[in-house]
Scaffold this active site. Structure first.
Site, PDB file in Angstrom:
ATOM      1  CG  HIS A 138      -0.172  -0.087   2.525  1.00 33.14           C
ATOM      2  ND1 HIS A 138       0.287   1.005   3.200  1.00 33.14           N
ATOM      3  CD2 HIS A 138       0.199  -1.158   3.249  1.00 33.14           C
ATOM      4  CE1 HIS A 138       0.906   0.626   4.304  1.00 33.14           C
ATOM      5  NE2 HIS A 138       0.872  -0.690   4.356  1.00 33.14           N
ATOM      6  CG  ASP A 139      -0.471   4.263   1.317  1.00 34.24           C
ATOM      7  OD1 ASP A 139      -1.301   5.051   0.834  1.00 34.24           O
ATOM      8  OD2 ASP A 139      -0.726   3.487   2.256  1.00 34.24           O
ATOM      9  N   GLY A 187       5.174  -1.127   2.497  1.00 33.59           N
ATOM     10  CA  GLY A 187       4.348   0.049   2.284  1.00 33.59           C
ATOM     11  C   GLY A 187       5.122   1.350   2.280  1.00 33.59           C
TER      12      GLY A 187
END
Length: 259
Positions: free
Chosen positions: A118-119, A136
Site C-alpha cells: 500500500h501507498d 508500504g
C-alpha cells in the site's frame, strides 16, 4: 476479445480492444485502458485504474485491500500507467489514508511474484525482478532496477537510475544513479552502464562519479560532504538532484564503500 468464461462487473469500464482471458474476475469501480491484455485467473478488485496497452499475466491480483491493520476501509486506488507489464502472480495492494493511492508508472516491468504494498509510488521505466517484496510507503523513482528476491523496507526511497543487486535487504535510501550491493547494503559505484544506455554523456557520468567520491569515498560525514560538493563542484541537474535526495532522506542513506 473478452471470454464469456470471465466475470466482469457491469460497473467496470473496459476500453476499446481489451482482451480478457477465461476465469478472470473484474470487480466494480475498475477502469481498463484500450489495448490492454489480461490473462486468465487474474483478479482485479475495486479501485484499479489500468492504463492502455498493458499486459497482465495469469494469477496477478491488483487492488486488493492493504495488509495494514490500520486500514479502515477508506476509498483508495491502484493506478497503473500505459505499456506496463505485470507478470505472473504479482500482487499490488491499494492505498490507505496516507496517500489513498498505490501507483505504478508507465513502461514498467514487474516480474513474477513481485509484491507492491500500500501507498507505494513507482515512477516510469522501473524494472523489478522476480520475487521482490516491497513494503508500504516506498518510493521508487524512474529507471530504477531492483534485483530478484530483494526485500525493501517500508518508507525507503530508491533514487532515479539506481540499480540494486539481487537478494538485497534494502533498509536505507538508495541515492540516484548508484549501484547498491553487499550486506549491509552499501555503495558499489554508479550505474554507469545504465546511464550510457540512456544517453548520458561521458562528462555527466564523470560529474556524478565526482559527487559520490565526496559522499562515499572521502571519509566525510554526509553534512560535510554536501558542503564540500556545493563549494567545489559545478552546479548540474544531477549534482543538485543528489544533494536534494540526501538532504531530504528520512531513513538515512545506504553506507559508503565497504572493502
Amino acid at each position: 476479445m473478452i471470454s464469456n468464461l470471465s466475470h466482469i462487473n457491469d460497473q467496470a469500464v473496459i476500453g476499446k480492444d481489451v482482451t480478457i482471458d477465461p476465469f478472470t474476475v473484474i470487480h466494480e469501480n475498475v477502469k481498463i485502458g484500450a489495448g490492454t491484455w489480461i490473462g486468465s485467473n487474474v483478479t482485479i478488485y475495486p479501485g484499479a485504474i489500468i492504463g492502455e496497452n498493458c499486459k497482465i499475466f495469469p494469477g496477478a491480483v491488483i487492488s486488493a485491500v492493504p495488509q495494514d491493520l490500520k486500514f479502515q476501509g477508506e476509498e483508495s486506488t491502484v493506478e497503473i500507467g500505459d505499456n506496463t507489464t505485470i507478470r505472473e502472480c504479482v500482487t499490488i495492494n491499494r492505498g490507505t489514508i496516507d496517500k489513498r493511492m498505490t501507483k505504478v508508472g508507465s513502461n514498467c516491468l514487474l516480474m513474477a511474484y513481485v509484491h507492491i504494498a500500500h501507498d507505494c509510488i513507482l515512477g516510469n521505466h522501473v524494472i523489478i525482478a522476480n520475487a521482490v517484496q516491497v513494503a508500504g510507503h516506498v518510493n521508487i523513482d524512474d529507471y530504477a532496477f531492483i534485483g530478484g528476491s530483494s526485500a525493501v523496507h517500508q518508507f525507503v526511497k530508491v533514487g532515479v537510475h539506481s540499480m540494486i543487486s539481487g537478494g538485497s535487504l534494502v533498509r536505507k535510501d538508495v541515492p540516484p544513479y548508484t549501484k547498491a550491493a553487499r550486506e549491509p547494503l552499501s555503495y558499489a559505484g554508479i550505474n554507469s552502464l545504465g546511464l550510457r544506455r540512456r544517453g548520458f554523456s561521458s562528462e555527466a557520468i564523470s560529474n556524478i562519479q565526482e559527487v559520490y567520491r565526496y559522499l562515499f569515498l572521502n571519509s566525510l560525514n554526509n553534512s560535510r560532504a554536501l558542503e564540500e560538493i556545493e563549494i567545489n563542484l559545478p552546479a548540474t541537474k544531477e549534482r543538485d538532484e543528489i544533494i536534494n535526495f540526501i538532504r531530504s532522506s528520512e531513513r538515512g542513506v545506504m553506507k559508503g564503500y565497504i572493502n
